[in-house]
Design a protein around this motif. Sequence first.
Motif, PDB file in Angstrom:
ATOM      1  N   HIS A 495       0.802  -1.223   0.000  1.00 53.18           N
ATOM      2  CA  HIS A 495       0.000   0.000   0.000  1.00 53.18           C
ATOM      3  C   HIS A 495       0.836   1.274   0.000  1.00 53.18           C
ATOM      4  CE1 HIS A 495      -3.572  -2.447   0.703  1.00 53.18           C
ATOM      5  NE2 HIS A 495      -2.884  -3.098   1.629  1.00 53.18           N
ATOM      6  N   ARG A 496       2.152   1.151   0.074  1.00 51.53           N
ATOM      7  CA  ARG A 496       3.018   2.326   0.041  1.00 51.53           C
ATOM      8  C   ARG A 496       3.988   2.172  -1.132  1.00 51.53           C
ATOM      9  NH1 ARG A 496       3.336   5.524   4.491  1.00 51.53           N
ATOM     10  NH2 ARG A 496       5.537   5.970   4.078  1.00 51.53           N
ATOM     11  N   TYR A 497       4.205   3.278  -1.848  1.00 49.98           N
ATOM     12  CA  TYR A 497       5.060   3.199  -3.029  1.00 49.98           C
ATOM     13  C   TYR A 497       6.490   2.768  -2.684  1.00 49.98           C
ATOM     14  CZ  TYR A 497       1.432   5.501  -5.787  1.00 49.98           C
ATOM     15  OH  TYR A 497       0.259   5.793  -6.441  1.00 49.98           O
ATOM     16  N   ALA A 498       6.949   3.079  -1.495  1.00 45.36           N
ATOM     17  CA  ALA A 498       8.299   2.689  -1.100  1.00 45.36           C
ATOM     18  C   ALA A 498       8.462   1.173  -1.040  1.00 45.36           C
ATOM     19  CB  ALA A 498       8.653   3.306   0.251  1.00 45.36           C
ATOM     20  N   GLY A 499       7.349   0.431  -1.002  1.00 45.22           N
ATOM     21  CA  GLY A 499       7.435  -1.030  -0.973  1.00 45.22           C
ATOM     22  C   GLY A 499       7.624  -1.648  -2.349  1.00 45.22           C
ATOM     23  N   ALA A 500       7.778  -0.810  -3.409  1.00 46.09           N
ATOM     24  CA  ALA A 500       7.910  -1.335  -4.772  1.00 46.09           C
ATOM     25  C   ALA A 500       9.187  -2.161  -4.933  1.00 46.09           C
ATOM     26  CB  ALA A 500       7.894  -0.184  -5.773  1.00 46.09           C
ATOM     27  N   MET A 501      10.257  -1.783  -4.239  1.00 47.63           N
ATOM     28  CA  MET A 501      11.509  -2.532  -4.378  1.00 47.63           C
ATOM     29  C   MET A 501      11.345  -3.962  -3.865  1.00 47.63           C
ATOM     30  SD  MET A 501      15.303  -1.750  -2.830  1.00 47.63           S
ATOM     31  CE  MET A 501      14.785  -2.154  -1.151  1.00 47.63           C
ATOM     32  N   ASN A 502      10.742  -4.127  -2.673  1.00 52.88           N
ATOM     33  CA  ASN A 502      10.527  -5.473  -2.127  1.00 52.88           C
ATOM     34  C   ASN A 502       9.553  -6.263  -3.002  1.00 52.88           C
ATOM     35  OD1 ASN A 502      12.234  -5.027   0.043  1.00 52.88           O
ATOM     36  ND2 ASN A 502      10.600  -4.214   1.340  1.00 52.88           N
ATOM     37  N   ALA A 503       8.538  -5.581  -3.531  1.00 54.62           N
ATOM     38  CA  ALA A 503       7.569  -6.267  -4.387  1.00 54.62           C
ATOM     39  C   ALA A 503       8.237  -6.766  -5.672  1.00 54.62           C
ATOM     40  CB  ALA A 503       6.412  -5.324  -4.721  1.00 54.62           C
ATOM     41  N   TYR A 504       9.129  -5.971  -6.208  1.00 55.31           N
ATOM     42  CA  TYR A 504       9.876  -6.381  -7.413  1.00 55.31           C
ATOM     43  C   TYR A 504      10.713  -7.630  -7.116  1.00 55.31           C
ATOM     44  CZ  TYR A 504      13.569  -6.180 -10.974  1.00 55.31           C
ATOM     45  OH  TYR A 504      14.475  -6.485 -11.954  1.00 55.31           O
ATOM     46  N   SER A 505      11.372  -7.671  -5.957  1.00 58.57           N
ATOM     47  CA  SER A 505      12.172  -8.843  -5.573  1.00 58.57           C
ATOM     48  C   SER A 505      11.280 -10.069  -5.382  1.00 58.57           C
ATOM     49  CB  SER A 505      12.942  -8.548  -4.280  1.00 58.57           C
ATOM     50  OG  SER A 505      13.810  -7.460  -4.462  1.00 58.57           O
ATOM     51  N   GLU A 506      10.067  -9.863  -4.804  1.00 58.92           N
ATOM     52  CA  GLU A 506       9.137 -10.985  -4.604  1.00 58.92           C
ATOM     53  C   GLU A 506       8.681 -11.575  -5.939  1.00 58.92           C
ATOM     54  OE1 GLU A 506       7.151  -9.312  -0.415  1.00 58.92           O
ATOM     55  OE2 GLU A 506       5.995  -9.353  -2.273  1.00 58.92           O
ATOM     56  N   ALA A 507       8.399 -10.723  -6.914  1.00 61.45           N
ATOM     57  CA  ALA A 507       7.961 -11.211  -8.225  1.00 61.45           C
ATOM     58  C   ALA A 507       9.074 -11.997  -8.913  1.00 61.45           C
ATOM     59  CB  ALA A 507       7.517 -10.038  -9.090  1.00 61.45           C
TER      60      ALA A 507
END
Length: 758
Positions: A495-507
């Motif tokens: 829900h926060r844009y700063a979490g995009a880096m972790n989400a990219y690693s998860e994908a």
Amino acid sequence: MPRYLVRLFVFTLLLVAVPVVSTGTISYFIAKQDIEKKVNDSNEQILLQNKTRIEQIFKNVEMGAVQYINSPLAASLYDRALTANDFQNITALSKGLYNLHSIAGVTDTFLINLEHDWMISELGFTPSGTFPDRDRMSEYALQTKKMYWRAEAADRKEQPDDEAVDPYKIRLIVKLPMIASSSQPKAMLIVDLSYNELEQELRQNTEWRNIYVLNSEREPFLSNPGSPKIDGAVSTKLKADSQAETGYFEEQGLAVNVLGSDHHNWTYVSIVSIQEITKESRKIALVTVNACVLIFSVIAVFAYFGSRRMYEPIRRMFAIMQQFGGESDDAGKKDEFAYVEERLHILFSSRKQLQQQLQGQRGQIKEFFLHKLFMGQVTESEFVYKSGVYGITDNSNSLGVLVIQIDTLQDTRYTEKDKELLLFAIHNIVGELIPPHNLIGSLLLDQSQVSLITSDLDRSDELKALFHQLGGQIQNKVRELLQLQVSIGISRAFHRYAGAMNAYSEALEALKRRISLGYHVIVSYDDIESSATASVQPDASWAYLENGLVHALQAGDEASVLEHFDKYVKSIMEQNVPFNDFQILVLELITRIYRLVQQHGGVLDSLLGTNSAVQQFLKLSTAADIVSWFKTKLLPPTLSFLKEQIDSQYMSIARQMVQMIHDAYDQDITLEACSEKLNFHPVYLSRVFKKEMGVTFSEYLMEYRINIAKLWLKDSSLKINEIAERLSYTNATGFIRTFRKMTGMTPGQYREEHSKSS
């Protein structure tokens, strides 16, 4: 004359002059190099021909000398204490010496007994002290070689002043007995060659070149008639490069070809004036210069009139700019284009133009901004602050990241060179399929297409279903348009844009599950997290197969290497190993291959043509890509390098074994003896010899001995049982049986047939 017209004219001249001068210069140097190369090749060929003629004379003399000393009579009498009363033996020995004079170039022969002080020569039977060069007798005896050649300055002290004396004596010395272990001889056979006859042999094909024969100190002792003294600088360089047996160099305007002798430390040298070689090329240079000047002059005239016609539109435009652009005090000091540029700069440097330029670059800047977001280089507050500038509105509750990767290009119409273009096509498909209100932005990142997705849905199951739906649409469209399989990794909702880096690693982590799920899949990080498996325990069969693969590489067995690699990969895959563990296992195998190549003097990165094979390996995202990379990029050059090292070792061993046969064919030579000398197992030596020579060790030895026997049967009077004994046969019967098997006739029949033909 207007400035730009002058520049246009000068530029046109230069545009013509550079290719004309370059073409002429290149043509001249190519012609010159071709002439020099052909003349140099001719020099090398003529030098080789002269060397061959001279060497053939030496070989004939050596063969005659060996036949004479191996004759039964000479072998039995050279070390006896003969007196003048032994006239029959002396006559027989003298007859043999006289026969040596029938060989071309032989002038004098001497059979000298050092123990019993007698000598047989053209002077008859005399004491050994009557030998003309008696002061050198002790020097000859001290030499370690049993048969060697000497080129030494002739001694004029004992010659009449009016008698023509050769400047050098070219002499063959044979120490007897030849097979004795002691260097101190009992007798010597000395054969002198005619300097003048050897000199005449060098007369042919010399033209304007000179040919010299140098001794071991690189001093000339023989040359073609009329040749001058070798230039001092050339002589110094020849002595400095005394270890070089063959070569070519230029010195003091002279081209020098050097060719070493096959049997002694003499050197054959051809010297020719470079000025003579390049005489024809200077004519070509003159013609080329005249042609270039003529072409340049003609084109200069056309350039002048052509430049004036080309300048006419520029003149008119300059006049218009002066008329409507206002007067300028320094207009006459500038060239026409500088003035026009100034006026155009004023017209186009407006705010509207700048805004249009910024609008055109907005998409690239947005992609750069998203790249920094996925790399964790943008904070939440910074993103919120700049999102409005790049057209990103914050009206969503939930976010997610989709990462799309191409599964494989095998069995498709594409190659690795097409991968970037295919990713760009997929990027465009994603932009068209995902609705604008769901797509915040997308970009290409590290061989992947990455999209930041947004939705107003709050429930995780609904978000997951939406992401899977979008992924399925993308997969189907890519297959339809590109006939290509892709897999999609989906991150957890955030829900926060700063979490995009972790989400990219998860994908990305979800995509690694393709190692067990296969291709053309959509994998969510939630699914792999809930089904995480325990750590993989090493299997004993993996180490066994890995060792087998390394041993097959060491042996250069391509089929075995591929078989072990396939079994190795299959064994790992059957254990459902996670992709990260699979990477680590294969990386250990690459490390062993690194060490193996280093042990053989190579560098794996150089073989693969890359700065780092490991970095290249880590870019592979699927198990199939890793297997394909191994079979097409890593294993072939490694196998080729190791095979080359093995073949080089085989060839060296085979050459040494052949030389041992040639040196000791008259002894009891066996594979075991070769094994002790070369420090290899006899079975290994047998296999290497058969592979390189095409026959077994014993077959080659038998054939070589039979060939020696043929020479002795034709050129000597040795009895058959003596030949058999010299060739290490236990009895004459075995020798006759072998000879008949190899030639189809007995030794006696062979000797009789060749004596009739002679």
